[in-house]
Design a protein around this motif. Structure first.
Motif, mmCIF file in Angstrom:
data_model
loop_
_atom_site.group_PDB
_atom_site.id
_atom_site.type_symbol
_atom_site.label_atom_id
_atom_site.label_comp_id
_atom_site.label_asym_id
_atom_site.label_seq_id
_atom_site.Cartn_x
_atom_site.Cartn_y
_atom_site.Cartn_z
ATOM 1 N N TYR A 42 0.843 -1.200 0.000
ATOM 2 C CA TYR A 42 0.000 0.000 0.000
ATOM 3 C C TYR A 42 0.879 1.252 0.000
ATOM 4 C CZ TYR A 42 -4.138 2.810 1.069
ATOM 5 O OH TYR A 42 -5.170 3.720 1.015
ATOM 6 N N LYS A 43 1.872 1.281 0.884
ATOM 7 C CA LYS A 43 2.763 2.445 0.958
ATOM 8 C C LYS A 43 3.626 2.570 -0.291
ATOM 9 C CE LYS A 43 2.902 2.922 5.960
ATOM 10 N NZ LYS A 43 3.723 2.801 7.189
ATOM 11 N N PHE A 44 3.997 1.436 -0.900
ATOM 12 C CA PHE A 44 4.742 1.448 -2.161
ATOM 13 C C PHE A 44 3.909 2.151 -3.234
ATOM 14 C CE2 PHE A 44 5.386 -0.477 -6.332
ATOM 15 C CZ PHE A 44 6.732 -0.207 -6.543
ATOM 16 N N CYS A 45 2.622 1.831 -3.289
ATOM 17 C CA CYS A 45 1.732 2.479 -4.260
ATOM 18 C C CYS A 45 1.679 3.987 -4.024
ATOM 19 C CB CYS A 45 0.324 1.891 -4.177
ATOM 20 S SG CYS A 45 0.203 0.208 -4.791
ATOM 21 N N LEU A 46 1.612 4.378 -2.763
ATOM 22 C CA LEU A 46 1.523 5.800 -2.433
ATOM 23 C C LEU A 46 2.836 6.536 -2.694
ATOM 24 C CD1 LEU A 46 -0.353 5.613 0.998
ATOM 25 C CD2 LEU A 46 -1.341 6.187 -1.236
ATOM 26 N N LYS A 47 3.908 6.036 -2.120
ATOM 27 C CA LYS A 47 5.175 6.772 -2.135
ATOM 28 C C LYS A 47 5.990 6.555 -3.398
ATOM 29 C CE LYS A 47 5.363 6.870 2.851
ATOM 30 N NZ LYS A 47 5.921 6.320 4.059
ATOM 31 N N ASP A 48 6.149 5.326 -3.822
ATOM 32 C CA ASP A 48 7.014 5.046 -4.961
ATOM 33 C C ASP A 48 6.303 5.216 -6.298
ATOM 34 O OD1 ASP A 48 9.214 4.424 -3.312
ATOM 35 O OD2 ASP A 48 8.475 2.390 -3.026
ATOM 36 N N GLY A 50 3.383 7.009 -6.606
ATOM 37 C CA GLY A 50 2.707 8.296 -6.639
ATOM 38 C C GLY A 50 1.197 8.206 -6.809
ATOM 39 N N ILE A 51 0.624 7.077 -6.422
ATOM 40 C CA ILE A 51 -0.823 6.912 -6.518
ATOM 41 C C ILE A 51 -1.463 7.560 -5.298
ATOM 42 C CG2 ILE A 51 -2.704 5.235 -6.604
ATOM 43 C CD1 ILE A 51 -0.690 3.298 -7.926
ATOM 44 N N LYS A 52 -2.517 8.288 -5.503
ATOM 45 C CA LYS A 52 -3.234 8.925 -4.395
ATOM 46 C C LYS A 52 -4.155 7.903 -3.733
ATOM 47 C CE LYS A 52 -3.365 13.201 -6.964
ATOM 48 N NZ LYS A 52 -4.194 13.990 -7.851
ATOM 49 N N GLU A 53 -4.331 8.048 -2.417
ATOM 50 C CA GLU A 53 -5.246 7.146 -1.719
ATOM 51 C C GLU A 53 -6.644 7.215 -2.326
ATOM 52 O OE1 GLU A 53 -4.563 5.893 2.658
ATOM 53 O OE2 GLU A 53 -4.365 8.082 2.586
ATOM 54 N N SER A 76 -6.806 5.310 4.284
ATOM 55 C CA SER A 76 -7.989 5.960 3.710
ATOM 56 C C SER A 76 -8.102 5.707 2.214
ATOM 57 C CB SER A 76 -7.943 7.466 3.984
ATOM 58 O OG SER A 76 -7.939 7.712 5.370
ATOM 59 N N PRO A 77 -8.302 4.448 1.819
ATOM 60 C CA PRO A 77 -8.458 4.193 0.381
ATOM 61 C C PRO A 77 -9.779 4.758 -0.131
ATOM 62 C CG PRO A 77 -9.006 2.225 1.614
ATOM 63 C CD PRO A 77 -8.488 3.235 2.607
ATOM 64 N N ARG A 78 -9.928 4.795 -1.438
ATOM 65 C CA ARG A 78 -11.161 5.288 -2.058
ATOM 66 C C ARG A 78 -12.341 4.411 -1.671
ATOM 67 N NH1 ARG A 78 -15.118 7.223 -2.772
ATOM 68 N NH2 ARG A 78 -16.194 7.693 -4.691
ATOM 69 N N ALA A 79 -12.099 3.080 -1.631
ATOM 70 C CA ALA A 79 -13.186 2.162 -1.309
ATOM 71 C C ALA A 79 -12.614 0.814 -0.882
ATOM 72 C CB ALA A 79 -14.110 1.977 -2.511
#
Length: 142
Positions: A42-48, A50-53, A76-79
């Motif tokens: 999850y954090k890889f998606c966010l930080k590396d 650049g995907i927004k929650e 806090s994902p979208r869904a």
């Protein structure tokens, strides 16, 4: 040839359990390890990546509902989307629950989640009773 992912503008990341499939990994598929792996991805998606929650939809089916519910309850994902998921491993064990260490209290995590939640559970499920899906739905905020 255009890939479906590009055409509909979506991407999917799937997480395997340690010791299953292609994930040889060190250690076993413990609750702690599964939560660590889910959080890492999850954090890889966010930080590396650049995907927004607000662009992440977390999905879990059956046992995968544990890590998915954990993520939704602590981020806090979208869904959140759950399919044929249990309220807790102990609850799913039924009469054998005295032999099972309590794990993945999904009902508690779903109650903490602030994102919209979509739950699918068949009434004729013979592995995880439909009542688990109903209880998760009743505990969810969205």
């Amino acid at each position: 040839m255009t890939s479906i992912a590009r055409y509909v503008n979506v991407s999917v990341i799937g997480i395997e359990y340690p010791g299953y499939g292609i994930y040889k990994g060190n250690g076993s598929a413990s609750e702690k390890k599964l939560k660590e792996d889910a959080e890492y991805v999850y954090k890889f998606c966010l930080k590396d990546m650049g995907i927004k929650e607000s662009e992440i939809i977390v999905f879990g089916r059956s046992m995968g509902g544990g890590p998915a519910s954990f993520l939704a309850g602590n981020f806090s994902p979208r869904a959140l989307s759950l399919m044929s998921t249990y309220t807790s491993v102990s609850d799913a064990a039924g009469n054998l629950s005295m032999f099972v260490t309590e794990r993945f209290r999904n009902i508690d995590e779903v109650a903490k989640a602030t994102c919209p939640t979509f739950i699918v559970h068949g009434r004729q499920d013979t592995v995880i009773p439909w009542s688990h899906g109903e209880a998760l739905y009743n505990a969810s905020a969205g």
